[in-house]
Design a protein around this motif. Structure first.
Motif, PDB file in Angstrom:
ATOM      1  N   LYS A  99      63.890 106.484 -38.391  1.00  0.00           N
ATOM      2  CA  LYS A  99      64.394 105.296 -37.945  1.00  0.00           C
ATOM      3  C   LYS A  99      63.450 104.477 -36.778  1.00  0.00           C
ATOM      4  N   ARG A 119      60.282 103.278 -38.256  1.00  0.00           N
ATOM      5  CA  ARG A 119      60.308 102.018 -38.971  1.00  0.00           C
ATOM      6  C   ARG A 119      60.091 100.973 -38.287  1.00  0.00           C
ATOM      7  N   TYR A 170      64.575 111.621 -45.767  1.00  0.00           N
ATOM      8  CA  TYR A 170      65.036 109.987 -44.910  1.00  0.00           C
ATOM      9  C   TYR A 170      63.691 109.249 -44.879  1.00  0.00           C
ATOM     10  N   GLU A 174      64.134 107.800 -48.341  1.00  0.00           N
ATOM     11  CA  GLU A 174      65.258 106.808 -48.202  1.00  0.00           C
ATOM     12  C   GLU A 174      64.472 105.374 -47.646  1.00  0.00           C
ATOM     13  N   GLU A 175      63.988 105.497 -46.710  1.00  0.00           N
ATOM     14  CA  GLU A 175      63.211 104.308 -46.205  1.00  0.00           C
ATOM     15  C   GLU A 175      62.289 103.577 -47.133  1.00  0.00           C
ATOM     16  N   TYR A 195      63.894 101.729 -49.569  1.00  0.00           N
ATOM     17  CA  TYR A 195      64.399 100.292 -49.059  1.00  0.00           C
ATOM     18  C   TYR A 195      63.208  99.185 -48.920  1.00  0.00           C
ATOM     19  N   SER A 196      62.164  99.664 -48.550  1.00  0.00           N
ATOM     20  CA  SER A 196      60.766  98.893 -48.771  1.00  0.00           C
ATOM     21  C   SER A 196      60.390  98.395 -49.774  1.00  0.00           C
TER      22      SER A 196
END
Length: 313
Positions: free
Chosen positions: A120, A123, A230, A233-234, A237-238
């Motif tokens: 996180k 990001r 993770y 997972e990002e 989303y992107s």
């Protein structure tokens, strides 16, 4: 006595000269005529090419096959030539777009939370640097995304050699993941060309990330795989945000690159939106594989104890 020695020396030089001429002549003749059906290829230097005639009588450059290696002629199912050397038809596939994109591993343990908040925190600078330039964002991040699979596969490979044991197929799974991520990069390079400072950024980020992930994997494979889970997972989303921009028309939905059409077996009239869809599905599969690998370690087992999800697309 001196005359005899001089005459002998002259005779030896004369004999050597004749022998050299004979060998040279034989080499020259071998360039013109085959010997036992095989051309004398030892006279070719590395990188030198020879002229051969194809069926149409046209000259064609062929790399010398002195080492016994010959180029393989590959064709598509429709009989047209296969133009990619970086992958072959049997390495292509159709992405599974039905995969659940919303799955999320809720961090519970300390290592899970460390992995989650590390990702996180990474990001924020990414959002600041790229903002909504999702084409450049995808291209640049794929240069990093292809690192974990290669590092993990390399370390498992060395471990297998040290311990004289099988890997349960995990070496191939992780290396396939790295190759798949690299193909994402090769695809997005056709859509968005990196600027000079973005190329410089790759050197810095890749150097730092490679060494950091290498040390993390040595210290705790379950942490390393959870971090990648993770990260994927990002990535989902992107790419979802990328699709929203395409649907709104903010980003032009250009035709899909030829390399993407062949690699994912897409229809000929596919667009960039179709490419983003299959890439997002790939990331979801990588998410599952790495969270699964981390779970194996959390349960006190090694990866070799559980069969690897080979070909999990």
């Amino acid at each position: 006595m001196m005359m005899t020695r001089g005459t002998s020396r002259v005779a030896r030089f004369t004999t050597a000269g004749r022998l050299f001429s004979a060998v040279k002549g034989a080499a020259a003749e071998s360039e013109k005529f085959p010997v036992m059906g095989v051309r004398w290829r030892s006279s070719l230097t590395l990188g030198e090419k020879e002229q051969v005639n194809n069926k149409n009588g046209e000259d064609k450059q062929v790399v010398a096959s002195y080492w016994g290696i010959k180029g393989q002629e590959v064709k598509k199912e429709d009989g047209t030539p296969w133009k990619w050397n970086c992958f072959r038809p049997w390495e292509t596939y159709q992405a599974d777009l039905t995969i659940d994109l919303k799955k999320h591993h809720v961090p519970t343990t300390f290592l899970d939370k460390l992995a989650y908040w590390t990702v996180k925190s990474l990001r924020f600078p990414t959002d600041v640097f790229f903002q909504r330039r999702y084409g450049c964002r995808a291209m640049m991040l794929e240069t990093v995304a292809a690192v974990p699979g290669m590092v993990g596969g390399m370390l498992l490979h060395c471990k297998s050699l040290r311990r004289f044991e099988h890997s349960g197929g995990w070496i191939k799974t992780l290396l396939d993941e790295a190759e798949n991520e690299r193909m994402h990069l090769m695809t997005f390079m056709e859509v968005s060309q990196p600027r000079w400072y973005e190329r410089a950024l790759v050197f810095t980020v890749q150097g730092v990330f490679f060494n950091a992930y290498f040390l993390a994997y040595l210290a705790s494979p379950k942490l390393a795989h959870r971090v990648v889970g993770y990260l994927e997972e990002e990535a989902i989303y992107s790419y979802t945000e990328f699709l929203k921009e395409l649907d709104k028309g903010t980003i032009e939905n250009v035709p899909a690159p030829a390399i993407a059409i062949d690699y994912w077996r897409l229809p000929a009239d596919s667009t960039l939106r179709d490419v983003v869809m299959v890439v997002r599905a790939d990331e979801a599969h990588h998410r599952d594989v790495n969270h699964f690998a981390s779970d194996i370690h959390y349960q006190g087992h090694e990866l070799k104890d559980s069969p690897a999800p080979l070909g999990y697309h």
